[in-house]
Every structure is written in C-alpha cells, then in structure tokens.
Write a protein that holds these residues in place. Structure first.
Motif, PDB file in Angstrom:
ATOM      1  N   VAL A  51       0.860  -1.182   0.000  1.00  0.00           N
ATOM      2  CA  VAL A  51       0.000   0.000   0.000  1.00  0.00           C
ATOM      3  C   VAL A  51       0.902   1.240   0.000  1.00  0.00           C
ATOM      4  O   VAL A  51       1.725   1.411   0.903  1.00  0.00           O
ATOM      5  CB  VAL A  51      -0.937   0.011   1.229  1.00  0.00           C
ATOM      6  CG1 VAL A  51      -1.768   1.287   1.262  1.00  0.00           C
ATOM      7  CG2 VAL A  51      -1.844  -1.210   1.209  1.00  0.00           C
ATOM      8  N   VAL A  52       0.735   2.075  -1.007  1.00  0.00           N
ATOM      9  CA  VAL A  52       1.578   3.277  -1.128  1.00  0.00           C
ATOM     10  C   VAL A  52       0.686   4.493  -0.937  1.00  0.00           C
ATOM     11  O   VAL A  52      -0.340   4.628  -1.610  1.00  0.00           O
ATOM     12  CB  VAL A  52       2.240   3.349  -2.525  1.00  0.00           C
ATOM     13  CG1 VAL A  52       3.166   4.564  -2.618  1.00  0.00           C
ATOM     14  CG2 VAL A  52       3.000   2.071  -2.838  1.00  0.00           C
ATOM     15  N   VAL A  53       1.044   5.367   0.004  1.00  0.00           N
ATOM     16  CA  VAL A  53       0.330   6.645   0.113  1.00  0.00           C
ATOM     17  C   VAL A  53       1.239   7.721  -0.490  1.00  0.00           C
ATOM     18  O   VAL A  53       2.430   7.753  -0.207  1.00  0.00           O
ATOM     19  CB  VAL A  53      -0.075   7.008   1.560  1.00  0.00           C
ATOM     20  CG1 VAL A  53      -1.280   6.206   1.992  1.00  0.00           C
ATOM     21  CG2 VAL A  53       1.068   6.807   2.546  1.00  0.00           C
ATOM     22  N   VAL A  54       0.634   8.557  -1.331  1.00  0.00           N
ATOM     23  CA  VAL A  54       1.399   9.633  -1.971  1.00  0.00           C
ATOM     24  C   VAL A  54       0.797  10.948  -1.499  1.00  0.00           C
ATOM     25  O   VAL A  54      -0.419  11.156  -1.611  1.00  0.00           O
ATOM     26  CB  VAL A  54       1.313   9.539  -3.513  1.00  0.00           C
ATOM     27  CG1 VAL A  54       2.165  10.626  -4.159  1.00  0.00           C
ATOM     28  CG2 VAL A  54       1.748   8.174  -3.998  1.00  0.00           C
ATOM     29  N   SER A  55       1.640  11.814  -0.951  1.00  0.00           N
ATOM     30  CA  SER A  55       1.111  13.053  -0.378  1.00  0.00           C
ATOM     31  C   SER A  55       2.226  14.081  -0.244  1.00  0.00           C
ATOM     32  O   SER A  55       3.301  13.757   0.259  1.00  0.00           O
ATOM     33  CB  SER A  55       0.520  12.738   1.002  1.00  0.00           C
ATOM     34  OG  SER A  55       0.163  13.916   1.674  1.00  0.00           O
ATOM     35  N   GLN A  56       1.965  15.284  -0.710  1.00  0.00           N
ATOM     36  CA  GLN A  56       2.949  16.342  -0.523  1.00  0.00           C
ATOM     37  C   GLN A  56       3.162  16.574   0.972  1.00  0.00           C
ATOM     38  O   GLN A  56       4.273  16.539   1.472  1.00  0.00           O
ATOM     39  CB  GLN A  56       2.445  17.633  -1.204  1.00  0.00           C
ATOM     40  CG  GLN A  56       3.425  18.792  -1.258  1.00  0.00           C
ATOM     41  CD  GLN A  56       3.562  19.547   0.038  1.00  0.00           C
ATOM     42  OE1 GLN A  56       4.684  19.729   0.532  1.00  0.00           O
ATOM     43  NE2 GLN A  56       2.466  19.969   0.626  1.00  0.00           N
ATOM     44  N   SER A  57       2.052  16.805   1.685  1.00  0.00           N
ATOM     45  CA  SER A  57       2.131  17.205   3.093  1.00  0.00           C
ATOM     46  C   SER A  57       2.365  16.035   4.040  1.00  0.00           C
ATOM     47  O   SER A  57       2.931  16.199   5.114  1.00  0.00           O
ATOM     48  CB  SER A  57       0.827  17.888   3.493  1.00  0.00           C
ATOM     49  OG  SER A  57      -0.243  16.966   3.328  1.00  0.00           O
ATOM     50  N   GLY A  58       1.853  14.863   3.657  1.00  0.00           N
ATOM     51  CA  GLY A  58       1.881  13.723   4.583  1.00  0.00           C
ATOM     52  C   GLY A  58       0.852  13.848   5.690  1.00  0.00           C
ATOM     53  O   GLY A  58       0.871  13.068   6.646  1.00  0.00           O
ATOM     54  N   GLU A  59      -0.054  14.834   5.577  1.00  0.00           N
ATOM     55  CA  GLU A  59      -1.041  15.069   6.642  1.00  0.00           C
ATOM     56  C   GLU A  59      -2.481  15.057   6.125  1.00  0.00           C
ATOM     57  O   GLU A  59      -3.399  15.255   6.919  1.00  0.00           O
ATOM     58  CB  GLU A  59      -0.792  16.429   7.314  1.00  0.00           C
ATOM     59  CG  GLU A  59       0.575  16.617   7.934  1.00  0.00           C
ATOM     60  CD  GLU A  59       0.851  15.707   9.131  1.00  0.00           C
ATOM     61  OE1 GLU A  59      -0.083  15.047   9.631  1.00  0.00           O
ATOM     62  OE2 GLU A  59       2.029  15.643   9.549  1.00  0.00           O
ATOM     63  N   THR A  60      -2.693  14.900   4.848  1.00  0.00           N
ATOM     64  CA  THR A  60      -4.059  14.975   4.304  1.00  0.00           C
ATOM     65  C   THR A  60      -4.963  13.973   5.016  1.00  0.00           C
ATOM     66  O   THR A  60      -4.674  12.766   5.048  1.00  0.00           O
ATOM     67  CB  THR A  60      -4.024  14.718   2.784  1.00  0.00           C
ATOM     68  OG1 THR A  60      -3.182  15.716   2.222  1.00  0.00           O
ATOM     69  CG2 THR A  60      -5.404  14.798   2.161  1.00  0.00           C
ATOM     70  N   ALA A  61      -6.049  14.484   5.582  1.00  0.00           N
ATOM     71  CA  ALA A  61      -6.866  13.658   6.483  1.00  0.00           C
ATOM     72  C   ALA A  61      -7.372  12.390   5.797  1.00  0.00           C
ATOM     73  O   ALA A  61      -7.312  11.301   6.376  1.00  0.00           O
ATOM     74  CB  ALA A  61      -8.032  14.486   7.011  1.00  0.00           C
ATOM     75  N   ASP A  62      -7.869  12.522   4.572  1.00  0.00           N
ATOM     76  CA  ASP A  62      -8.429  11.341   3.901  1.00  0.00           C
ATOM     77  C   ASP A  62      -7.350  10.300   3.592  1.00  0.00           C
ATOM     78  O   ASP A  62      -7.585   9.091   3.736  1.00  0.00           O
ATOM     79  CB  ASP A  62      -9.133  11.757   2.604  1.00  0.00           C
ATOM     80  CG  ASP A  62     -10.514  12.328   2.886  1.00  0.00           C
ATOM     81  OD1 ASP A  62     -11.214  11.793   3.762  1.00  0.00           O
ATOM     82  OD2 ASP A  62     -10.896  13.319   2.221  1.00  0.00           O
ATOM     83  N   THR A  63      -6.173  10.763   3.185  1.00  0.00           N
ATOM     84  CA  THR A  63      -5.112   9.808   2.838  1.00  0.00           C
ATOM     85  C   THR A  63      -4.604   9.106   4.098  1.00  0.00           C
ATOM     86  O   THR A  63      -4.379   7.890   4.106  1.00  0.00           O
ATOM     87  CB  THR A  63      -3.954  10.528   2.105  1.00  0.00           C
ATOM     88  OG1 THR A  63      -4.520  11.348   1.081  1.00  0.00           O
ATOM     89  CG2 THR A  63      -2.996   9.551   1.474  1.00  0.00           C
ATOM     90  N   LEU A  64      -4.488   9.889   5.157  1.00  0.00           N
ATOM     91  CA  LEU A  64      -4.041   9.319   6.433  1.00  0.00           C
ATOM     92  C   LEU A  64      -5.052   8.282   6.936  1.00  0.00           C
ATOM     93  O   LEU A  64      -4.682   7.188   7.370  1.00  0.00           O
ATOM     94  CB  LEU A  64      -3.896  10.466   7.436  1.00  0.00           C
ATOM     95  CG  LEU A  64      -3.014  10.296   8.652  1.00  0.00           C
ATOM     96  CD1 LEU A  64      -1.643   9.766   8.282  1.00  0.00           C
ATOM     97  CD2 LEU A  64      -2.875  11.651   9.363  1.00  0.00           C
ATOM     98  N   ALA A  65      -6.329   8.631   6.832  1.00  0.00           N
ATOM     99  CA  ALA A  65      -7.364   7.701   7.296  1.00  0.00           C
ATOM    100  C   ALA A  65      -7.388   6.456   6.406  1.00  0.00           C
ATOM    101  O   ALA A  65      -7.600   5.336   6.888  1.00  0.00           O
ATOM    102  CB  ALA A  65      -8.723   8.387   7.292  1.00  0.00           C
ATOM    103  N   ALA A  66      -7.170   6.643   5.103  1.00  0.00           N
ATOM    104  CA  ALA A  66      -7.158   5.490   4.186  1.00  0.00           C
ATOM    105  C   ALA A  66      -5.989   4.567   4.526  1.00  0.00           C
ATOM    106  O   ALA A  66      -6.122   3.335   4.498  1.00  0.00           O
ATOM    107  CB  ALA A  66      -7.050   5.978   2.740  1.00  0.00           C
ATOM    108  N   LEU A  67      -4.853   5.161   4.898  1.00  0.00           N
ATOM    109  CA  LEU A  67      -3.683   4.354   5.286  1.00  0.00           C
ATOM    110  C   LEU A  67      -4.020   3.529   6.534  1.00  0.00           C
ATOM    111  O   LEU A  67      -3.782   2.314   6.588  1.00  0.00           O
ATOM    112  CB  LEU A  67      -2.490   5.289   5.561  1.00  0.00           C
ATOM    113  CG  LEU A  67      -1.269   4.670   6.216  1.00  0.00           C
ATOM    114  CD1 LEU A  67      -0.622   3.625   5.316  1.00  0.00           C
ATOM    115  CD2 LEU A  67      -0.238   5.753   6.581  1.00  0.00           C
TER     116      LEU A  67
END
Ligand code: G6P
Length: 609
Positions: A343-359
C-alpha cells in the motif's frame, strides 16, 4: 487549511504568534486571530482579512503577553466571519484554538446548553472550550490538564488544540488526535504549532506529538502524557526549519517560483540516485519488495494524478498489477485484501486527512506492507508506514501543487524502475538507460521552461474562455487531468479532462468554436490515434491548443495552435509535458487577476475530512 501556533516564554510572545501565522498563510485560510493573557486577562484580536491586517490590529490594540495562542481558520462549521474566528473563549476563562472537525458537536452543544452555556459562534470548536470549562468546574483540584483530558475523552472526530486558562498564567496545553501538532523547544520558552515551519527562526528542536498525546508547556519544560494518561518521553528532533521558504525572489508569485525551481529540485532528487536499489525506500525494503506482488496507491488531488500516471509505469516497466484509488473513496468501501500488496500513500504534506485515514484503514484491514511517498520528512504518513521516501521538493507555498507533483513522479518512477530491477524484468542496459533519462530531466525541463513567452501569448487568449477541455492518451491522460485541475484551481475556468478516445462518447457534444481543447501530443505509439481525435475536434470548429513533441508529425492546419516541446521520448515524457500546462494555468490566472497562490475556497493541506 487551519493553522495553530501557541507559546509560553520569558518574553513577549506576540511577535512569534503573528510571524507563525504569516508562515502558515500558504496553507489557505479565511480568518485569523491571536489571544494572549495580558495582566491576567485574556485578550484577543480576530480578523477576516489577511494576517498582515491582523498584525496591524494587534499592534494597534497593544497586545502583549508571555502566554498565548493564534490561529488561521479555514471555515468548515460556520461562515468565515469574525465571530467564528479562533481563538474561542469560554466564560472569559478558557481560550482555545482548534484544527479538525468535532463530529459529535451537536449532541455536546445540546448537553452544554442544559448546563447553562451560551454559544457565541457557530463553530464546532466552541463545544471544546465550554467542555473544558465545565470539566474544570466539576473537579475540586481545578487542574487544567485533568479538565482537558476529560474533555477530549468526550470528543469524536479529529483535532489538534492549543489552550490556556485565565487562572493558569504559566502554561499552555496542546493535544492532538487526527490532526498534526508539534512542540518547539527553546531555552527561553516552549511553543506549539501545527507545522514546524511556523516556528522557523524561533525553535529548531521539535517533538512530534503522537496520536492521543497531551502536552503541558511551561517556560521551563514540556510534560507529555499519552492517551492512557501515562507520562511519556518523545524523541526530540533537531531540524532547521528553512527561512528561504518565504522569499519570493524575482518572481511574481510562489507558484511561478516553484514552477521554475523544478529543474533544480529534480536535479537534487535524481543526482542522489546512481543505482537502483530497494534500500532507497527504507532499510526493510529489500525484504518487503520480495513479498510484494501488487500495488495499491492511495492519494488525493494532484498526488492522486501522480499515482495515476505511475500506474502506467508500474504495469509496463515493472509488470506489477497496480490499483490507484482516491483515498476518500477507499476508506469507506469494502475492499478485498491481498496481504502481498504494497500500500503506497502519496502526499505532498503527509497530513491529508483522507489519505491518512485510508492508510490506517488499510492497516486495520490487515495490509502489512506500507510505503509513504511524501515531501515532509516527519509528517504523520512518514511516521506511520514501514517504508518511506522523501521527495525533496522543498517547501511548496503555492496552494496549486507544481514541483511537489513532478518530484512525486520522479519518486514513483524510481519505485517502478527499482521493482523492475528487483523482480528481474529489466536488464542492466535498460536500468542504465532509465538512470540516464532521469539525470537528463533537469536539462530537458529547462528547455520546456524556455517556452514561457509563447505560453503567455496563449494565456492572453485563454483568459477569455469560461470552459476548456484537456485531452491526452495513455500515460499522458493523467497529465491532462492535472492540467485541467491546475487551470480550474487558480484561474476558475471550468476545465475537464478526457482520455482522447472518450471524446466521441459525450464531450464532443459541447465542442463549438467557443471551446478551447488543449491536447497533449507526445511523439509516441498513440500519435496517429490522437491525430484522429484532433480531427474530430476540428470538424466541429473546436479550437485546438496543442503541446507537441518537437518531432511529432503534425500538419500545419488552420485553427490549430501548436507549441513544440524539445524532443524527448521514453517513459519520463509526462514529467516534461505537465510543465507547459502549469505555465498555461498560471499565466491565465495572472491575466484574470486571481489570487494565484491562495485560490478561493482551497487549502494547501487539507487536514479535515
Ligand atoms: C489539497 C491541495 C492540493 C493537493 C491535495 C492533496 O487539495 O490544494 O494541491 O494535491 O490537497 O494534498 P497532499 O498533501 O496529500 O498531496
């Protein structure tokens, strides 16, 4: 999005608070405020204008003090009016700023009203302030930490808070769950911020609070308790938050500066790689790479488009089945777990709520292998994955992402090439060719940036349209999506992107001689197909604006505007083709006179759902 600064020091902390807000401005906000304890009385100034205006009001009001909190607000609950701006007070005693969303705020509001609390704002935040006040009243010790911890137990949702009380003139408390918060340590005082950049020039030692942590800050020290109430020690990281981030130099906007920084940040990102090896992605990567048989990439916004582009690379050059999903969709659907998926999360900030929750959702479902591709080294995503890669774009201030996108593409290409190497699907010559192409990227990008004068001429015409279509095929289709996103984000021109082959299944109906159609034409295997799609547009009078490779075989045709990019083939072509689209969006926005770096309604780092 919302930003927090808090301070307790042996000095007047107002300059640190206002400077901190200024450094957080790039995240996007629609109101701001500062509160301090001055001669034992909480005083605040709030504004729906820019931080510079707030700072003037603060000066005018003569605000000073040794403890205080400050906030930039991006409205979620309640309009962006002064009455909803933070800091929020409860009974002239509790002073609080909050990032995030309290999901059970309605029930709490009802309950607090029965205890006699009156609400001055429409915010969800006000329930936290009153709750802390109420809990404190119930507790004979009147301990602020106890009241805060009891209150937090009642909250559902995401928060980072900074709070102080009139009757505790020497401490500020911070807490986080779901939204980032960092403590900045100095010899003359201690600070809180939602992003260490806010404390550049003030602190260079930081403690990143973990989920559920509550920190009590005094001038002399910081005490941290975890979600169970146990005192904990968290690692102190020394990190010089960069100063140069706010210097615009010769550029008109940060976005322009960041577009032009791409050759140098890509040079940094590619030069450090001389061989393809899994350890680029973390010490444990050689082991993980052996177990992985597929990828699932989760992201939002521009980062999602970098992942969509990379899907072509993963499947074609690494032969790795790859699924790419918008994080806010993945987190709420039932999915099938393959334990051998990375599972790869891609994010400039590393803090985006939806991406963090998806992780977190993926981890809870049983995914064991996770990798974060982020621009911010100590971000939540980097701390919550077993593998990490820092993209190295440097701070990106413009809300519309540019250099963060192209450095993500480089990182993802490296990942694909490394998988190809590790899986034995690419020989040494192929690997050497990829590295050579990567190392040539900065020079190739300089050639593309030299097209700016021609793009400015297009932008002057473009600025008069209200709609635009973007077309691309294959790995350039996500680039068309990104080009359309850039245009709508900053110029407010309605733009949509389609795979060119889909034109005839709907969008052709809206093509008239009023419709500009931006087409990405690399000289690749799909060029003849793309030329047929362009004919379909011309036949309906549509206005073609074509970005073509220098050697792409196109006939000169009336009504077709063509800008030629320096010749470049190979898999890295999307990284070059996105740059003229960034410039087109940027210059169109300039002609239309929008606030390029802070487009309306948008935020840089979206830390709420
Ligand atoms: C916001 C920003 C976008 C960004 C997206 C995802 O919408 O305005 O520029 O692409 O968030 O952010 P991330 O930090 O996760 O890449």
């Amino acid at each position: 999005m919302c930003g927090i600064v808090g301070a307790v020091a042996r000095r007047d902390i107002v300059p640190v608070l206002t400077e901190g807000l200024r450094r957080l401005e790039y995240r996007g906000y629609d109101s701001c405020g500062v509160a301090v304890l001055q001669y034992g009385v909480p005083r605040r100034v709030r504004s729906v204008e820019r931080v510079a205006n707030l700072a003037e009001q603060v000066d005018h009001a003569g605000l000073s003090g040794t403890i205080g909190v400050a906030h930039t607000r991006w409205a979620t609950h309640g309009a962006p009016v002064t009455g909803n701006a933070h800091p929020i007070f409860s009974c002239g005693e509790i002073v609080l700023v909050h990032n995030g969303i309290i999901e059970n705020h309605e029930a709490l509001r009802k309950e607090l009203k029965t205890f006699g609390y009156a609400f001055d704002s429409e915010t969800d935040t006000e329930v936290i302030a009153h709750l802390i006040h109420h809990m404190r009243k119930q507790d004979p010790t009147r301990d602020l930490l106890v009241a805060v911890r009891r209150s937090l137990r009642r909250l559902r949702g995401a928060y980072a808070i900074a709070v102080f009380a009139k009757s505790d003139p020497n401490l500020v408390i911070g807490a986080r769950a779901g939204s980032p918060l960092v403590v900045g340590l100095t010899d003359r005082g201690n600070y809180l911020a939602s992003d260490p950049m806010a404390l550049a020039g003030t602190a260079d030692r930081f403690v990143y609070l973990e989920e559920g942590d509550v920190a009590v800050l005094t001038c002399d020290g910081v005490k941290i308790v975890d979600c169970g109430g146990e005192a904990v020690r968290r690692e102190v990281q020394t990190q010089r938050a960069s100063h140069h981030t706010t210097e615009l130099g010769p550029f008109r906007h940060y976005m322009q500066k960041e577009i032009f920084e791409q050759p140098s940040v890509l040079a940094d990102a590619t030069e450090r790689v001389q061989t393809l090896t899994p350890t680029l992605f973390g010490a444990n990567a050689p082991h993980v790479f052996k177990e992985v048989d597929s990828l699932l990439i989760l992201a939002c916004g521009t980062s999602y488009y970098s992942a969509l582009t990379a899907k072509y690379w993963f499947e074609s050059i690494a032969r790795l089945p790859t699924q790419v999903e918008v994080a806010s969709e993945y987190r709420y659907r039932e999915s099938v777990v393959n334990p051998r998926t990375l599972v790869v999360v891609v994010s400039q900030s590393g803090e985006t709520a939806d991406t963090l929750a998806a992780l977190r959702h993926a981890q809870q479902l049983g995914h064991r292998h996770t990798l974060a591709i982020c621009n911010v080294a100590h971000s939540s995503m980097m701390r919550q994955t077993d593998l990490q890669y820092q993209t190295g774009a440097g701070p990106e201030i413009g809300v519309a992402s540019t250099k963060a996108f192209t450095t993500q593409l480089v990182a993802l290409f490296l990942l694909a090439a490394t998988f190809a190497q590790a899986r034995g699907v690419a020989d040494a010559a192929r690997q050497a060719q990829w590295l050579e192409q990567l190392h040539h990227l900065p020079a190739a990008l300089n050639g593309v940036l030299a097209l700016e004068p021609q793009i400015i001429r297009w932008a002057e015409a473009f600025a008069h349209y209200e709609h635009a279509l973007f077309l691309g095929r294959g790995m350039h289709y996500p680039i068309a999506l990104e080009g359309a996103l850039k245009l709508k984000e900053i110029s407010y021109v309605h733009a949509e992107a389609y795979p060119a082959g889909e034109l005839k299944h709907g969008p052709l109906a809206i093509v008239t001689n009023e419709m500009p159609v931006v087409t990405i034409v690399p000289n690749d295997a799909l060029i003849e197909k793309l030329k047929s799609n362009m004919q379909e547009v011309r036949a309906r009078g549509g206005l073609l604006y074509v970005f073509a490779d220098e050697d792409a075989p196109l006939d000169d045709d009336d009504g077709v505007n063509v800008i030629r990019l320096p010749a470049h083939d190979g898999p890295l072509s999307p990284i070059l083709h996105v740059v003229p689209l960034q410039l087109l969006a940027y210059h169109t926005a300039c002609v239309r006179g929008t606030d390029v770096d802070k487009p309306r309604n948008l935020a840089k780092s979206v830390t709420v759902e």
